[in-house]
Design a protein around this motif. Structure first.
Motif, PDB file in Angstrom:
ATOM      1  N   TRP A  85      64.753  29.759   7.344  1.00  0.00           N
ATOM      2  CA  TRP A  85      66.136  29.714   7.840  1.00  0.00           C
ATOM      3  C   TRP A  85      66.224  28.919   9.138  1.00  0.00           C
ATOM      4  N   SER A  86      65.198  29.022   9.949  1.00  0.00           N
ATOM      5  CA  SER A  86      65.188  28.293  11.215  1.00  0.00           C
ATOM      6  C   SER A  86      65.202  26.781  10.955  1.00  0.00           C
ATOM      7  N   ASP A  87      64.402  26.324   9.975  1.00  0.00           N
ATOM      8  CA  ASP A  87      64.423  24.896   9.597  1.00  0.00           C
ATOM      9  C   ASP A  87      65.782  24.507   9.029  1.00  0.00           C
ATOM     10  N   ARG A  88      66.291  25.377   8.148  1.00  0.00           N
ATOM     11  CA  ARG A  88      67.567  25.130   7.490  1.00  0.00           C
ATOM     12  C   ARG A  88      68.700  25.017   8.506  1.00  0.00           C
ATOM     13  N   GLY A  89      68.704  25.952   9.457  1.00  0.00           N
ATOM     14  CA  GLY A  89      69.756  25.991  10.475  1.00  0.00           C
ATOM     15  C   GLY A  89      69.734  24.727  11.316  1.00  0.00           C
ATOM     16  N   LEU A  90      68.548  24.307  11.704  1.00  0.00           N
ATOM     17  CA  LEU A  90      68.407  23.100  12.516  1.00  0.00           C
ATOM     18  C   LEU A  90      68.895  21.879  11.724  1.00  0.00           C
ATOM     19  N   ASP A  91      68.476  21.777  10.461  1.00  0.00           N
ATOM     20  CA  ASP A  91      68.902  20.652   9.614  1.00  0.00           C
ATOM     21  C   ASP A  91      70.425  20.637   9.442  1.00  0.00           C
ATOM     22  N   LEU A  92      70.982  21.831   9.220  1.00  0.00           N
ATOM     23  CA  LEU A  92      72.422  21.939   8.994  1.00  0.00           C
ATOM     24  C   LEU A  92      73.198  21.433  10.205  1.00  0.00           C
ATOM     25  N   LEU A  93      72.785  21.865  11.408  1.00  0.00           N
ATOM     26  CA  LEU A  93      73.506  21.480  12.621  1.00  0.00           C
ATOM     27  C   LEU A  93      73.309  19.998  12.921  1.00  0.00           C
ATOM     28  N   ARG A  94      72.100  19.507  12.723  1.00  0.00           N
ATOM     29  CA  ARG A  94      71.869  18.069  12.941  1.00  0.00           C
ATOM     30  C   ARG A  94      72.631  17.237  11.923  1.00  0.00           C
TER      31      ARG A  94
ATOM     32  N   LEU B 299      75.500  17.811  11.010  1.00  0.00           N
ATOM     33  CA  LEU B 299      76.876  17.697  11.513  1.00  0.00           C
ATOM     34  C   LEU B 299      76.910  16.840  12.783  1.00  0.00           C
ATOM     35  N   ASP B 300      75.876  16.041  12.950  1.00  0.00           N
ATOM     36  CA  ASP B 300      75.756  15.127  14.107  1.00  0.00           C
ATOM     37  C   ASP B 300      75.758  15.864  15.435  1.00  0.00           C
ATOM     38  N   LEU B 301      75.246  17.096  15.451  1.00  0.00           N
ATOM     39  CA  LEU B 301      75.126  17.822  16.716  1.00  0.00           C
ATOM     40  C   LEU B 301      73.740  17.564  17.311  1.00  0.00           C
ATOM     41  N   PRO B 302      73.655  17.343  18.639  1.00  0.00           N
ATOM     42  CA  PRO B 302      72.353  17.131  19.287  1.00  0.00           C
ATOM     43  C   PRO B 302      71.619  18.464  19.448  1.00  0.00           C
ATOM     44  N   ALA B 303      71.179  19.029  18.319  1.00  0.00           N
ATOM     45  CA  ALA B 303      70.622  20.384  18.296  1.00  0.00           C
ATOM     46  C   ALA B 303      69.114  20.357  18.503  1.00  0.00           C
TER      47      ALA B 303
ATOM     48  N   PRO C  79      88.182  16.475  21.003  1.00  0.00           N
ATOM     49  CA  PRO C  79      89.229  17.397  20.559  1.00  0.00           C
ATOM     50  C   PRO C  79      90.073  16.873  19.400  1.00  0.00           C
ATOM     51  N   LYS C  80      89.941  15.564  19.068  1.00  0.00           N
ATOM     52  CA  LYS C  80      90.763  15.031  17.967  1.00  0.00           C
ATOM     53  C   LYS C  80      89.949  15.062  16.680  1.00  0.00           C
ATOM     54  N   VAL C  81      90.184  16.104  15.890  1.00  0.00           N
ATOM     55  CA  VAL C  81      89.367  16.328  14.696  1.00  0.00           C
ATOM     56  C   VAL C  81      89.484  15.145  13.726  1.00  0.00           C
ATOM     57  N   ALA C  82      90.675  14.530  13.669  1.00  0.00           N
ATOM     58  CA  ALA C  82      90.880  13.402  12.739  1.00  0.00           C
ATOM     59  C   ALA C  82      89.976  12.223  13.086  1.00  0.00           C
ATOM     60  N   ALA C  83      89.479  12.188  14.351  1.00  0.00           N
ATOM     61  CA  ALA C  83      88.613  11.077  14.766  1.00  0.00           C
ATOM     62  C   ALA C  83      87.124  11.417  14.655  1.00  0.00           C
ATOM     63  N   TRP C  84      86.798  12.600  14.149  1.00  0.00           N
ATOM     64  CA  TRP C  84      85.380  12.963  13.978  1.00  0.00           C
ATOM     65  C   TRP C  84      84.758  12.077  12.890  1.00  0.00           C
ATOM     66  N   PRO C  85      83.430  11.924  12.911  1.00  0.00           N
ATOM     67  CA  PRO C  85      82.786  11.148  11.843  1.00  0.00           C
ATOM     68  C   PRO C  85      83.199  11.671  10.461  1.00  0.00           C
ATOM     69  N   ALA C  86      83.464  10.736   9.546  1.00  0.00           N
ATOM     70  CA  ALA C  86      83.981  11.120   8.219  1.00  0.00           C
ATOM     71  C   ALA C  86      83.045  12.098   7.505  1.00  0.00           C
ATOM     72  N   ALA C  87      81.732  11.875   7.649  1.00  0.00           N
ATOM     73  CA  ALA C  87      80.779  12.730   6.933  1.00  0.00           C
ATOM     74  C   ALA C  87      80.840  14.164   7.475  1.00  0.00           C
ATOM     75  N   VAL C  88      81.081  14.305   8.772  1.00  0.00           N
ATOM     76  CA  VAL C  88      81.177  15.642   9.370  1.00  0.00           C
ATOM     77  C   VAL C  88      82.434  16.337   8.863  1.00  0.00           C
ATOM     78  N   ARG C  89      83.555  15.596   8.844  1.00  0.00           N
ATOM     79  CA  ARG C  89      84.803  16.193   8.355  1.00  0.00           C
ATOM     80  C   ARG C  89      84.676  16.583   6.884  1.00  0.00           C
ATOM     81  N   GLU C  90      84.003  15.740   6.144  1.00  0.00           N
ATOM     82  CA  GLU C  90      83.856  16.037   4.720  1.00  0.00           C
ATOM     83  C   GLU C  90      82.999  17.288   4.511  1.00  0.00           C
ATOM     84  N   ALA C  91      81.897  17.383   5.267  1.00  0.00           N
ATOM     85  CA  ALA C  91      81.006  18.545   5.132  1.00  0.00           C
ATOM     86  C   ALA C  91      81.736  19.837   5.461  1.00  0.00           C
ATOM     87  N   LEU C  92      82.683  19.747   6.426  1.00  0.00           N
ATOM     88  CA  LEU C  92      83.402  20.947   6.869  1.00  0.00           C
ATOM     89  C   LEU C  92      84.742  21.126   6.153  1.00  0.00           C
TER      90      LEU C  92
END
Ligand code: ZN
Length: 301
Positions: A182-191, A193-197, A286-299
């Motif tokens: 789960w620790s690997d999975r969690g890290l992969d999931l957050l990364r 979403l383009d988060l500097p995790a 803060p502008k969700v519409a300007a987030w990377p398309a892949a992140v918006r799609e994943a969420l």
């Protein structure tokens, strides 16, 4: 760019994500914020479903006995949300009313209830699992509002927030492997979403002098990992999820046994749903519409 605590709090209100609720660490969430929460929560729920976890919901309160049996008041007394109410046999009702009206401390007129606010989503689960586990153990998926009595000006340190937790109960090796997966999975999931995790070894804020030894032991044995993301500080990034191996602590406290009769080990992985959402807003703006398309799609945004 990372904002200060005050800047982030102002940004969340100004952009319609949060509503101030008048107390440090207490916020209302708008649907603009909740849409992100739902998107991320859905990803965890999907992983849990695929891995065969049993989904359970508990209310955000827990029996006071659970707090006693887990030693919560020894370790985290200053975080506990004890519940008290007035009973007719307490008497002095008019004195209570006077105290309330003058804005004073009305606790001397109340009686303690059998409940406390839930400190972590997994707490109500352990007493419900007393007995013998099936071969291979059991895994659960649950979420709850939890409470920590720690008022703070850091928007990422809330007094009431939601955790999505997965819990595993089995033999030591299976539980330890499950936690690491789960620790690997969690890290992969957050990364993803383009988060500097980043993953770090972590400790809990155990109380007092004895607590210093407990946390040193916890860190030395790598019982807890956190994934951290800068939210209001680059130097002190915020933990957005944690991966906790409890060894036989809960198995012993609640007599949970594996199919061969030995005391079960347990682990839990918890995602702070608001904190992940804050990390996304702090990272992508803060502008969700300007987030990377892949992140918006994943969420699904
Ligand atoms: Zn937990």
């Amino acid at each position: 760019m990372i904002s200060t605590r005050k800047e982030l709090a102002d940004l969340l209100v100004d952009h319609g994500f949060w509503i101030p609720a008048g107390v440090p660490g207490l916020w209302g969430r708008t649907d603009r914020f909740e849409a992100i929460v739902r998107g991320f929560d859905g990803l965890i729920v999907e992983i849990a479903r695929e891995s065969g976890a049993e989904r359970i919901e508990f209310p955000p309160v827990v029996s006071r006995d659970v707090i006693r049996q887990t030693g919560y008041m020894e370790s985290f007394p200053e975080l506990c949300g004890s519940i008290h109410s007035y009973r007719e046999h307490c008497g002095r009702h008019l004195d209570l009313i006077d105290r309330v009206e003058e804005g004073g401390d009305w606790s001397p007129f109340l009686e303690q209830m059998e409940l406390t606010l839930c400190p972590a989503a997994c707490y109500p689960l352990y007493p419900a699992a007393t007995g013998v586990l099936p071969e291979g153990g059991r895994c659960f998926d649950l979420s709850s509002y939890v409470f920590r009595a720690e008022p703070s000006d850091d928007p990422a340190r809330m007094q009431a927030f939601r955790q999505r937790e997965n819990v595993c109960m089995a033999g030591p090796e299976a539980v330890s492997d499950w936690r690491d997966e789960w620790s690997d999975r969690g890290l992969d999931l957050l990364r993803g979403l383009d988060l500097p995790a980043t993953r770090v070894v972590a400790g809990d804020p155990f109380f007092g002098r004895g607590g210093k030894m407990l946390v040193a032991n916890q860190i030395a044995q790598k019982l807890k990992f956190e994934v951290v993301v800068p939210v209001t500080s680059s130097e002190e990034p915020t933990a957005v999820c944690s991966f906790n191996y409890h060894e036989d602590k809960f198995g012993s406290a609640f007599d949970i046994r594996t199919s061969d009769g030995s005391i079960a080990h347990t682990a839990c992985v918890g995602f702070g749903l608001e904190r992940v959402t804050l990390a996304l807003i702090a990272t992508h703006g803060p502008k969700v519409a300007a987030w990377p398309a892949a992140v918006r799609e994943a969420l699904s945004l």
